[in-house]
Design a protein around this motif. Structure first.
Motif, PDB file in Angstrom:
ATOM      1  N   PHE A 139       4.693   6.394   9.032  1.00  0.00           N
ATOM      2  CA  PHE A 139       5.260   7.377   8.123  1.00  0.00           C
ATOM      3  C   PHE A 139       6.077   8.400   8.913  1.00  0.00           C
ATOM      4  N   GLY A 140       7.294   8.661   8.429  1.00  0.00           N
ATOM      5  CA  GLY A 140       8.098   9.721   9.027  1.00  0.00           C
ATOM      6  C   GLY A 140       8.967   9.312  10.190  1.00  0.00           C
ATOM      7  N   MET A 141       9.058   8.009  10.462  1.00  0.00           N
ATOM      8  CA  MET A 141       9.816   7.599  11.643  1.00  0.00           C
ATOM      9  C   MET A 141      11.264   8.057  11.561  1.00  0.00           C
ATOM     10  N   GLY A 142      11.730   8.698  12.610  1.00  0.00           N
ATOM     11  CA  GLY A 142      13.117   9.137  12.680  1.00  0.00           C
ATOM     12  C   GLY A 142      13.370  10.508  12.092  1.00  0.00           C
ATOM     13  N   ALA A 143      12.348  11.111  11.523  1.00  0.00           N
ATOM     14  CA  ALA A 143      12.550  12.404  10.864  1.00  0.00           C
ATOM     15  C   ALA A 143      12.520  13.539  11.889  1.00  0.00           C
ATOM     16  N   ASP A 144      12.863  14.715  11.401  1.00  0.00           N
ATOM     17  CA  ASP A 144      12.752  15.930  12.209  1.00  0.00           C
ATOM     18  C   ASP A 144      11.269  16.235  12.381  1.00  0.00           C
ATOM     19  N   ALA A 145      10.822  16.288  13.634  1.00  0.00           N
ATOM     20  CA  ALA A 145       9.391  16.469  13.891  1.00  0.00           C
ATOM     21  C   ALA A 145       8.873  17.806  13.394  1.00  0.00           C
ATOM     22  N   ASN A 146       9.769  18.762  13.226  1.00  0.00           N
ATOM     23  CA  ASN A 146       9.324  20.082  12.777  1.00  0.00           C
ATOM     24  C   ASN A 146       9.414  20.257  11.266  1.00  0.00           C
ATOM     25  N   ASP A 147       9.821  19.203  10.594  1.00  0.00           N
ATOM     26  CA  ASP A 147       9.874  19.263   9.134  1.00  0.00           C
ATOM     27  C   ASP A 147       8.460  19.481   8.605  1.00  0.00           C
ATOM     28  N   ALA A 148       8.342  20.422   7.675  1.00  0.00           N
ATOM     29  CA  ALA A 148       7.007  20.769   7.157  1.00  0.00           C
ATOM     30  C   ALA A 148       6.305  19.581   6.517  1.00  0.00           C
TER      31      ALA A 148
END
Lengths: 404, 446
Positions: free
Chosen positions: A148-157
């Motif tokens: 889940f979340g691969m490639g996303a901004d790691a700091n995204d809430a």
């Protein structure tokens, strides 16, 4: 020379399986030494590395248990072998190309220390470029198992609150040694690798032990340092039918994680499958605020989402994220946001009592199943009861105040 | 196993495990569940332990002198004596406290150490003990030699009940793992031989006993008690047999040993009582070696007899019943002692296992309901798409309908205008005649 501290009574046994790539192995071991307080022992199982990694381990590593196999037995069996050497209460499986960040271990231990119903806990996995690699894993119909979340901004809430997940990659995974033994360890049926970590976590879930994603801990994971892409794909293809056969019945009740443009609700349905009690708090900036802290401690297993319609920047509320609360905002309007979470919530709390009727149409369309409530304590208690939530925990029964 | 059996009978019971050093000396074999440390024996410590509990169960293999026990933990003799480690097992809580908090010896294993001082302590301590069972004849004889004058029952180690604790799914997973690692053969009858100092002199006899067996047998050498690794003995055995043997690593866990013994159709030969009892639990033939078995021929005879006798059924059932009765008695003693205590905090209603089972069932039901909602959401999305399409089609139809109505209205207007002309009126007779000539009815009124 990489020297591990001599610890009299290690609480954590870190188990690493190596197959070549001394450059990354040495960096991974060095990161452990640099970023981990001395509460652990180190066990390295070398699976007959094709390069000089095995010899380099013998030559360059002090204070660790080094086991050298004369053939490559695969990740799972190698990890099982490392676990046999362990004396710690906890086992931490760490890939040979995974680099722990400062302060990585205490948040993981805290979760297991405080809640006996949690069986495994994993950190936030980052790519080397700082983007998110995995915020826990999810499974879906047809044997889908994805990060889940691969490639996303790691700091995204969206990826920064602690939550229950289907599984987490064994690239970095903390489990209790007794629970690992109780399920028989990694299943050797998966051979050289892939899906054995999913299998382990589902086995733990089957015994009532949750897997938790804890973003307060961070590990950078290179991926593929010991295998080529083609070999990884081949292994995954061999292991997938094994996984599907074993878990077909449980996966049959899940939504497919596919056609997400047409069925956007499927993603959150899979993401939150392990938290079926769900509370949505709609915050408009008016009206008394719902006591989120109290909700979180009295119903620690519930997923709480606070949707800020008042302040789009409030989605980064670190305090609530630290409680394991999802904090969200939307620029597309409430309707579009709710459409992506169709039929998702058990209870919807609109803080502004007067504005509640404004949202009746959208809530009626997208959350008709939800019990509606205002933010007063008495109303919330009635709403949770009507929604079928288990009675709230008393203070004495709360597992250390930490929500899994 | 003892904890499991007591908890099974008394789910509200809190069963705590203690060991001399407990979690201060974590070991692989504690399986990640280290015991609590007993600490140093003193009347105060004994009183503290008596206050924590309604019954004390002493079980396992005991070393009854402090020096021997301390050596296991790397202590000097002086340190071991100062801690009084063995007092927790022999004197336990002391005579006075034991009257309120019963102490039970459960299938205790004793060594042959006939220390007179230890013997005197045993005579005094066991005279008052509520229940004393030992796990083999050797231990019973030890007590007899010590002059202990009371009934001592021989009951096997609770590991005999291992099948209740270790699910088949875990057993088969570990067996698959042992085979994948090359520590256990993939197929065929297996004989597990324990690597031990006593077996070393008997290797030729062991080989002869194996050679006596009809059909192929594969040998697996395993270290069940601390020894020297399996390497040397395995090599010698392989040479004596003229074929290779499998070797389990010294680090193999108790579940691996159970899996290995459970699958060993040709049985177990060794000195470990735990190993023998585990093999017996799975109905395997067992030969427990002692000094007499080193003699030529007796081992082969013993093994042959064990294989012939091993149907597992009747003897295992009797021993299991005896152990069950023992644990029933332990729980009876504990609950009796608990009732005699002053009232304290009341445990919640419902057994913990029942409550946990209900919690998990509810959680599963909730997950299922959420999954069904997600599936329903798919259907609603599909239906909404159909509705949207139908609405568009309906819009098209309405537009077409409107345009048709407009065209009809225009045509009717044109017709009315035409009918209003003089030409139309003056040509009525001609049109009427034409129509009748064509076979039609008369035209309507002008």
């Amino acid at each position: 020379m990489i020297a591990f501290p001599c610890v009299d009574r290690p609480d954590v046994s870190i188990v690493m399986v190596t197959y070549g790539g001394w450059e990354w192995v040495s960096r991974a071991l060095g990161a452990i030494v640099a970023n981990t307080e001395p509460c652990y022992e180190m066990v390295v199982v070398d699976n007959a590395s094709p390069d000089d990694t095995g010899d380099a381990l013998d030559r360059s590593v002090l204070g660790a248990t080094i086991v050298r196999n004369d053939r490559n037995v695969g990740f799972g069996p190698g990890a099982n072998q490392g676990a046999l050497h362990a004396v710690g209460r906890y086992l931490l499986f760490l890939n040979s190309d995974a680099f722990v960040e400062p302060g990585w271990l205490p948040p993981l231990r805290d979760v297991l220390d405080r809640d006996p119903r949690v069986g495994a806990v994993a950190p936030r996995l980052l790519e080397p470029d700082g983007t998110l690699q995995e915020a826990g894993g999810l499974v879906g119909a047809g044997g889908f198992a994805g990060q889940f979340g691969m490639g996303a901004d790691a700091n995204d809430a969206r990826y920064r609150y602690r939550r229950r997940v289907d599984f987490a990659s064994a690239a970095a995974l903390l489990v209790r040694r007794r629970d690992f033994r109780a399920v028989g360890g990694f299943d050797p049926a998966y051979g050289m690798g892939y899906f054995e970590d999913v299998d382990l976590c589902l086995d733990l879930w089957g015994r009532g032990l949750a897997t938790v994603y804890e973003p307060a801990s961070t590990v950078v994971h290179l991926r593929g340092a010991s295998t080529t892409f083609d070999e990884s794909q081949a292994r995954a293809a061999r292991s997938h039918p094994v996984f599907l056969r074993k878990w077909a019945r449980q996966l049959a009740m899940r939504s497919p994680v596919a056609e997400l443009e047409r069925y956007p609700h499927r993603l959150v349905a899979s993401r939150d499958a392990r938290a079926p009690d769900r509370i949505l708090v709609v915050r408009t900036g008016r009206g008394p605020r719902a006591p989120i802290d109290e909700l979180a401690s009295r119903w620690p297993d519930a997923l709480i989402t606070v949707l800020h319609l008042d302040d789009p920047d409030a989605a980064g509320d670190g305090r609530l994220l630290g409680l394991g609360v999802e904090v969200a905002s939307t620029e597309d309007g409430l309707g579009a946001w709710l459409a992506e979470r169709r039929f998702h919530y058990s209870v919807v709390v609109v803080e502004d009592e007067g504005a509640g009727t404004l949202y009746d149409g959208m809530l009626g369309r997208y959350q008709p199943q939800a019990v509606r409530s205002v933010a007063t304590p008495a109303a919330l208690d009635r709403a949770m009861a009507e929604a079928g939530f288990a009675p709230p925990l008393t203070r004495a029964a709360q597992p250390g105040g930490v929500r899994p | 196993m003892a904890r499991h059996e007591i908890q099974r009978r008394c789910e509200n019971a809190e069963v705590r495990a203690f060991a001399p050093l407990g979690h201060r000396h974590p070991v692989r074999s504690d399986g990640g569940e280290p015991a609590e440390p007993l600490g140093t024996w003193s009347p105060t410590r004994a009183a503290e332990l008596a206050g924590l509990t309604d019954c004390v169960v002493v079980t396992g293999e005991l070393i009854l002198n402090d020096e021997g026990l301390g050596a296991r933990y790397g202590m000097t003799p002086g340190e071991a004596r100062a801690r009084g480690l063995s007092r927790f097992f022999v004197e336990a809580l002391g005579a006075e406290l034991e009257m309120e908090c019963p102490v039970v010896w459960q299938s205790v294993g004793l060594t042959d150490d006939d220390d007179p001082e230890v013997s005197a302590r045993l005579r005094t301590a066991l005279a008052r003990r509520t229940l004393v069972t030992v796990r083999d004849e050797r231990s019973r004889r030890r007590l007899e030699r010590a002059g202990v004058e009371r009934d001592v029952v021989v009951l096997p180690d609770p590991i005999l009940l291992v099948a209740r604790w270790l699910p088949e799914s875990v057993l088969s997973k570990r067996l698959a793992y042992l085979r994948l690692m090359g520590w256990y053969p993939a197929e065929g009858p297996v004989l597990v031989i324990e690597a031990s100092a006593q077996l070393r002199p008997a290797i030729a006899n062991v080989a002869s006993a194996i050679g006596d067996v009809e059909g192929p047998v594969t040998v697996v050498v395993a270290e069940l008690t601390p020894y020297d690794g399996t390497g040397g003995l395995a090599d010698e055995l392989a040479a004596a047999l003229g074929c290779d043997v499998f070797r389990m690593p010294a680090i193999a866990g108790s579940d691996d040993i159970a899996a290995a013994l459970g699958a060993a159709q040709a049985g177990f030969i060794g000195t470990s009582t735990l190993g023998a009892t585990t093999a017996k639990a799975y109905g395997r033939p067992v030969v427990v070696l002692d000094a007499a078995d080193v003699a030529q021929g007796s081992l082969a005879d013993g093994y042959r007899a064990a294989r012939a006798a091993a149907d597992g059924g009747k003897e295992l059932a009797e021993l299991t019943s005896a152990l069950d009765r023992q644990f029933d008695r332990v729980v009876e003693i504990s609950t009796g002692a608990a009732r005699r205590r002053p009232p304290g905090p009341v445990a919640g209603d419902g057994s913990p296992t029942q409550i946990e089972a209900m919690r998990r069932a509810l959680a599963h039901r909730a997950e299922r309901a959420a999954a069904e909602r997600a599936t329903f959401a798919d259907r609603v999305v599909d239906l909404e798409a159909v509705v949207a399409r139908l609405e568009v089609e309906a819009g098209h139809l309405e537009h077409w309908g409107n345009s048709q109505a407009e065209a009809r209205a225009a045509a009717e207007g044109e017709l009315a205008a035409l009918r209003a002309t003089r030409t139309f009126r003056w040509t009525y007779a001609a049109r009427d005649l034409y129509r009748r000539l064509r076979g039609g009815n008369r035209l309507g009124p002008r």
